[in-house]
Design an enzyme around this catalytic site. Sequence first.
Site, PDB file in Angstrom:
ATOM      1  N   PHE A  49      -2.896  10.346   6.427  1.00  0.00           N
ATOM      2  CA  PHE A  49      -3.959   9.357   7.286  1.00  0.00           C
ATOM      3  C   PHE A  49      -4.729   8.329   6.837  1.00  0.00           C
ATOM      4  O   PHE A  49      -6.314   7.724   6.830  1.00  0.00           O
ATOM      5  CB  PHE A  49      -5.068  10.906   7.429  1.00  0.00           C
ATOM      6  CG  PHE A  49      -4.665  11.475   8.739  1.00  0.00           C
ATOM      7  CD1 PHE A  49      -4.212  11.474  10.125  1.00  0.00           C
ATOM      8  CD2 PHE A  49      -4.388  12.668   8.453  1.00  0.00           C
ATOM      9  CE1 PHE A  49      -3.535  12.158  10.661  1.00  0.00           C
ATOM     10  CE2 PHE A  49      -3.641  13.824   9.160  1.00  0.00           C
ATOM     11  CZ  PHE A  49      -3.532  13.841  10.251  1.00  0.00           C
ATOM     12  N   HIS A  50      -4.217   7.089   6.033  1.00  0.00           N
ATOM     13  CA  HIS A  50      -4.664   5.492   6.128  1.00  0.00           C
ATOM     14  C   HIS A  50      -3.370   4.570   5.725  1.00  0.00           C
ATOM     15  O   HIS A  50      -2.666   5.308   5.532  1.00  0.00           O
ATOM     16  CB  HIS A  50      -5.144   6.672   4.095  1.00  0.00           C
ATOM     17  CG  HIS A  50      -4.364   7.034   3.406  1.00  0.00           C
ATOM     18  ND1 HIS A  50      -3.846   8.007   3.184  1.00  0.00           N
ATOM     19  CD2 HIS A  50      -4.109   5.801   2.263  1.00  0.00           C
ATOM     20  CE1 HIS A  50      -3.584   7.970   2.028  1.00  0.00           C
ATOM     21  NE2 HIS A  50      -2.887   7.352   1.575  1.00  0.00           N
ATOM     22  N   ALA A  51      -4.482   3.697   5.517  1.00  0.00           N
ATOM     23  CA  ALA A  51      -2.908   2.633   4.532  1.00  0.00           C
ATOM     24  C   ALA A  51      -3.886   2.396   3.994  1.00  0.00           C
ATOM     25  O   ALA A  51      -5.255   2.392   3.328  1.00  0.00           O
ATOM     26  CB  ALA A  51      -3.438   1.831   5.941  1.00  0.00           C
TER      27      ALA A  51
END
Length: 134
Positions: A49-51
């Site tokens: 759930f990230h970049a």
Amino acid sequence: MSLVKLIDFREIADTRGALVALEGGNEIPFEIRRVYYLYQLSNSFHRGFHAHRKLEQVAVCLSGSCSFLLDDGLNRQTLKLASPAQGLRIEPMVWHEMFDFSSDCVLMVIASEHYDESDYIRDYEQFVKEAANA
């Protein structure tokens, strides 16, 4: 544009077993600054759930399998990673989520940078805004 960038590693195998060697700048397309792995993962939860703004990664399922969702703000792709002789390259500004972990999954991640919280984008709406301006 394909978000899925798989790297097939050279596997040396015979009756004694198999070996894969990974070197920064060769099989791994950047200098290796950090390696971490995830294990004892619950199939009930998603991870990631990230970049990252700058960091590049290569994910390798050393054991078992898991699925990835990759998103560049415009396109989404999913894939299952299930071979220790293959890595998934995750470039900067690609939102990623991992899920569908097999009970024996060991997921190793090789990173181009040391941990830096300021490089993370953890809010999807913020990611979409930054991706549109990239």
